[in-house]
Design a protein around this motif. Sequence first.
Motif, PDB file in Angstrom:
ATOM      1  N   HIS A  83       7.513  -6.511  -2.494  1.00 42.20           N
ATOM      2  CA  HIS A  83       6.181  -7.023  -3.651  1.00 42.20           C
ATOM      3  C   HIS A  83       5.424  -5.440  -4.826  1.00 42.20           C
ATOM      4  O   HIS A  83       4.664  -5.785  -5.190  1.00 42.20           O
ATOM      5  CB  HIS A  83       4.755  -6.645  -2.263  1.00 42.20           C
ATOM      6  CG  HIS A  83       3.376  -6.688  -2.712  1.00 42.20           C
ATOM      7  ND1 HIS A  83       2.606  -7.578  -2.845  1.00 42.20           N
ATOM      8  CD2 HIS A  83       2.970  -5.324  -2.656  1.00 42.20           C
ATOM      9  CE1 HIS A  83       1.946  -7.109  -2.916  1.00 42.20           C
ATOM     10  NE2 HIS A  83       1.690  -5.371  -2.477  1.00 42.20           N
ATOM     11  N   ASN A 120       1.777 -11.667  -7.985  1.00 41.06           N
ATOM     12  CA  ASN A 120       1.198 -11.756  -5.948  1.00 41.06           C
ATOM     13  C   ASN A 120       1.623 -12.539  -5.373  1.00 41.06           C
ATOM     14  O   ASN A 120       0.861 -13.303  -5.552  1.00 41.06           O
ATOM     15  CB  ASN A 120       0.878 -10.089  -5.931  1.00 41.06           C
ATOM     16  CG  ASN A 120       0.717 -10.125  -4.834  1.00 41.06           C
ATOM     17  OD1 ASN A 120       1.201 -10.400  -4.136  1.00 41.06           O
ATOM     18  ND2 ASN A 120      -0.704  -9.480  -4.609  1.00 41.06           N
ATOM     19  N   ASP A 122       1.442 -12.825  -2.425  1.00 41.50           N
ATOM     20  CA  ASP A 122       1.309 -12.453  -1.368  1.00 41.50           C
ATOM     21  C   ASP A 122      -0.560 -12.485  -1.573  1.00 41.50           C
ATOM     22  O   ASP A 122      -1.399 -12.937  -0.343  1.00 41.50           O
ATOM     23  CB  ASP A 122       1.262 -10.819  -0.660  1.00 41.50           C
ATOM     24  CG  ASP A 122       2.543 -11.297   0.017  1.00 41.50           C
ATOM     25  OD1 ASP A 122       2.777 -11.456   0.071  1.00 41.50           O
ATOM     26  OD2 ASP A 122       3.226  -9.382  -0.685  1.00 41.50           O
TER      27      ASP A 122
END
Length: 137
Positions: A83, A120, A122
């Motif tokens: 991340h 990303n 997430d």
Amino acid sequence: MQSSVFQVHTGRGEVVHDITPQCAAFAREAGDDGLLHVFVPHATAGIAIIELGAGSDDDLLAALRDLLPADDRWRHAHGSRGHGRSHVMPALIPPYATIPVIGGALTLGTWQSIALVDLNVDNPDRQVRLSFLRDSM
């Protein structure tokens, strides 16, 4: 200054997402000469001017994977594996771009598009702010 925000669903994978149609529509509505500023208010996304649909978008993602591997080297380590690379990416692909507008039309080159770049996995939803600065002359 005229400004507007729209949402982009990028999903749970790395993506180069074409936002040219939204940008062109906003510039058309302004119907004037000026500058269109495109900004993504996220610490893990960027805006790129790039040819899309001919493999360049996949090449960009491959290059970013080479430069910023999704592994455990990153000190910024919350979220999914790798991340931290998403937080480094905006230093390479900034979260903004400015495009000249003439008579309400974007002055992009023949093969240029405006893309939201998001590594990303997430965060599947993004905002993009468009701001139009009119020519004062």
